[in-house]
Write a protein that holds these residues in place. Structure first.
Motif, PDB file in Angstrom:
ATOM      1  N   UNK A  83      42.101  45.339  59.548  1.00  0.00           N
ATOM      2  CA  UNK A  83      42.438  44.375  58.503  1.00  0.00           C
ATOM      3  C   UNK A  83      41.751  43.057  58.843  1.00  0.00           C
ATOM      4  N   UNK A  84      41.093  42.473  57.857  1.00  0.00           N
ATOM      5  CA  UNK A  84      40.384  41.207  58.075  1.00  0.00           C
ATOM      6  C   UNK A  84      40.688  40.258  56.927  1.00  0.00           C
ATOM      7  N   UNK A  85      40.943  39.011  57.265  1.00  0.00           N
ATOM      8  CA  UNK A  85      41.168  37.980  56.243  1.00  0.00           C
ATOM      9  C   UNK A  85      39.918  37.816  55.387  1.00  0.00           C
ATOM     10  N   UNK A  86      38.751  37.863  56.007  1.00  0.00           N
ATOM     11  CA  UNK A  86      37.495  37.725  55.271  1.00  0.00           C
ATOM     12  C   UNK A  86      37.364  38.811  54.201  1.00  0.00           C
ATOM     13  N   UNK A  87      37.730  40.043  54.542  1.00  0.00           N
ATOM     14  CA  UNK A  87      37.666  41.128  53.562  1.00  0.00           C
ATOM     15  C   UNK A  87      38.615  40.862  52.393  1.00  0.00           C
ATOM     16  N   UNK A  88      39.830  40.400  52.704  1.00  0.00           N
ATOM     17  CA  UNK A  88      40.783  40.090  51.630  1.00  0.00           C
ATOM     18  C   UNK A  88      40.218  39.011  50.712  1.00  0.00           C
ATOM     19  N   UNK A  89      39.650  37.958  51.292  1.00  0.00           N
ATOM     20  CA  UNK A  89      39.125  36.859  50.479  1.00  0.00           C
ATOM     21  C   UNK A  89      37.970  37.322  49.594  1.00  0.00           C
ATOM     22  N   UNK A  90      37.055  38.108  50.158  1.00  0.00           N
ATOM     23  CA  UNK A  90      35.931  38.630  49.368  1.00  0.00           C
ATOM     24  C   UNK A  90      36.457  39.537  48.256  1.00  0.00           C
ATOM     25  N   UNK A  91      37.376  40.435  48.602  1.00  0.00           N
ATOM     26  CA  UNK A  91      37.905  41.383  47.621  1.00  0.00           C
ATOM     27  C   UNK A  91      38.641  40.673  46.492  1.00  0.00           C
ATOM     28  N   UNK A  92      39.519  39.750  46.840  1.00  0.00           N
ATOM     29  CA  UNK A  92      40.308  39.043  45.821  1.00  0.00           C
ATOM     30  C   UNK A  92      39.418  38.174  44.938  1.00  0.00           C
ATOM     31  N   UNK A  93      38.480  37.453  45.558  1.00  0.00           N
ATOM     32  CA  UNK A  93      37.591  36.590  44.782  1.00  0.00           C
ATOM     33  C   UNK A  93      36.721  37.398  43.826  1.00  0.00           C
ATOM     34  N   UNK A  94      36.147  38.482  44.312  1.00  0.00           N
ATOM     35  CA  UNK A  94      35.266  39.261  43.439  1.00  0.00           C
ATOM     36  C   UNK A  94      36.046  40.023  42.365  1.00  0.00           C
ATOM     37  N   UNK A  95      37.284  40.418  42.663  1.00  0.00           N
ATOM     38  CA  UNK A  95      38.118  41.015  41.609  1.00  0.00           C
ATOM     39  C   UNK A  95      38.370  39.987  40.508  1.00  0.00           C
ATOM     40  N   UNK A  96      38.636  38.749  40.897  1.00  0.00           N
ATOM     41  CA  UNK A  96      38.845  37.684  39.901  1.00  0.00           C
ATOM     42  C   UNK A  96      37.574  37.432  39.098  1.00  0.00           C
ATOM     43  N   UNK A  97      36.422  37.512  39.752  1.00  0.00           N
ATOM     44  CA  UNK A  97      35.157  37.383  39.025  1.00  0.00           C
ATOM     45  C   UNK A  97      35.032  38.519  38.006  1.00  0.00           C
ATOM     46  N   UNK A  98      35.417  39.725  38.394  1.00  0.00           N
ATOM     47  CA  UNK A  98      35.401  40.854  37.468  1.00  0.00           C
ATOM     48  C   UNK A  98      36.306  40.614  36.271  1.00  0.00           C
ATOM     49  N   UNK A  99      37.515  40.081  36.521  1.00  0.00           N
ATOM     50  CA  UNK A  99      38.420  39.755  35.417  1.00  0.00           C
ATOM     51  C   UNK A  99      37.821  38.683  34.519  1.00  0.00           C
ATOM     52  N   UNK A 100      37.169  37.690  35.117  1.00  0.00           N
ATOM     53  CA  UNK A 100      36.527  36.634  34.330  1.00  0.00           C
ATOM     54  C   UNK A 100      35.384  37.205  33.490  1.00  0.00           C
ATOM     55  N   UNK A 101      34.623  38.131  34.049  1.00  0.00           N
ATOM     56  CA  UNK A 101      33.556  38.779  33.279  1.00  0.00           C
ATOM     57  C   UNK A 101      34.128  39.569  32.102  1.00  0.00           C
ATOM     58  N   UNK A 102      35.264  40.227  32.320  1.00  0.00           N
ATOM     59  CA  UNK A 102      35.917  40.957  31.222  1.00  0.00           C
ATOM     60  C   UNK A 102      36.366  39.990  30.128  1.00  0.00           C
ATOM     61  N   UNK A 103      36.925  38.848  30.517  1.00  0.00           N
ATOM     62  CA  UNK A 103      37.344  37.850  29.529  1.00  0.00           C
ATOM     63  C   UNK A 103      36.141  37.303  28.773  1.00  0.00           C
ATOM     64  N   UNK A 104      35.040  37.068  29.480  1.00  0.00           N
ATOM     65  CA  UNK A 104      33.827  36.570  28.825  1.00  0.00           C
ATOM     66  C   UNK A 104      33.268  37.613  27.858  1.00  0.00           C
ATOM     67  N   UNK A 105      33.293  38.869  28.256  1.00  0.00           N
ATOM     68  CA  UNK A 105      32.811  39.933  27.364  1.00  0.00           C
ATOM     69  C   UNK A 105      33.669  40.020  26.109  1.00  0.00           C
ATOM     70  N   UNK A 106      34.986  39.923  26.273  1.00  0.00           N
ATOM     71  CA  UNK A 106      35.879  39.927  25.100  1.00  0.00           C
ATOM     72  C   UNK A 106      35.585  38.747  24.191  1.00  0.00           C
ATOM     73  N   UNK A 107      35.404  37.582  24.784  1.00  0.00           N
ATOM     74  CA  UNK A 107      35.122  36.384  23.998  1.00  0.00           C
ATOM     75  C   UNK A 107      33.828  36.545  23.222  1.00  0.00           C
ATOM     76  N   UNK A 108      32.781  37.043  23.897  1.00  0.00           N
ATOM     77  CA  UNK A 108      31.496  37.233  23.223  1.00  0.00           C
ATOM     78  C   UNK A 108      31.604  38.254  22.091  1.00  0.00           C
ATOM     79  N   UNK A 109      32.331  39.338  22.340  1.00  0.00           N
ATOM     80  CA  UNK A 109      32.471  40.358  21.298  1.00  0.00           C
ATOM     81  C   UNK A 109      33.211  39.823  20.085  1.00  0.00           C
ATOM     82  N   UNK A 110      34.250  39.022  20.290  1.00  0.00           N
ATOM     83  CA  UNK A 110      34.979  38.486  19.142  1.00  0.00           C
ATOM     84  C   UNK A 110      34.190  37.372  18.461  1.00  0.00           C
ATOM     85  N   UNK A 111      33.427  36.618  19.212  1.00  0.00           N
ATOM     86  CA  UNK A 111      32.659  35.512  18.633  1.00  0.00           C
ATOM     87  C   UNK A 111      31.511  36.024  17.763  1.00  0.00           C
TER      88      UNK A 111
END
Length: 125
Positions: A83-111
């Motif tokens: 278990x590594x704190x660095x792995x948790x930080x990378x995983x959590x941050x990039x998952x949030x980036x993925x969620x942000x990309x999904x929100x951006x894709x939804x926004x673009x599709x509706x726009x």
């Protein structure tokens, strides 16, 4: 399509769980390095879950961060895993980036979704 995206999201989550807790020899390896592999996996997880559950995206993102932490902590009991704190930080941050990309894709599709035709004839009389 929603069922397909949800199925893909859950299959990715299962694959990431296996890669995180399974035997190190069975874990896939690439030329991206440890952080690159983690980033790619969790961006895809965040993106697919963000697209699969658009109305609950914030709740799912929060749950994902908690579950990523749980997965990391479970590695204390998995033989050959660390278990590594660095792995948790990378995983959590990039998952949030993925969620942000999904929100951006939804926004673009509706726009840019074609709507009803607008005419310049003015109001009907």
């Amino acid at each position: 399509m929603s069922i397909l995206v949800r199925s893909i999201a859950w299959l990715l989550a299962a694959a990431v769980t296996f890669a995180t807790l399974g035997p190190p020899g069975l874990r896939p390896h690439s030329n991206l390095g440890r952080n690159g592999e983690h980033a790619l996996a969790f961006i895809l997880v965040g993106l697919t879950f963000g697209l699969a559950y658009p109305r609950r995206r914030l709740l799912i993102a929060a749950a994902a961060i908690v579950l990523i932490g749980v997965l990391e902590l479970m590695q204390f009991w998995a033989p050959g895993r660390h278990a590594r704190l660095e792995d948790f930080l990378v995983d959590a941050l990039t998952a949030c980036i993925g969620f942000a990309l999904a929100a951006a894709a939804d926004w673009l599709l509706t726009r840019f979704r074609p709507g009803p035709a607008l005419t310049s004839e003015g109001p009907a009389e």
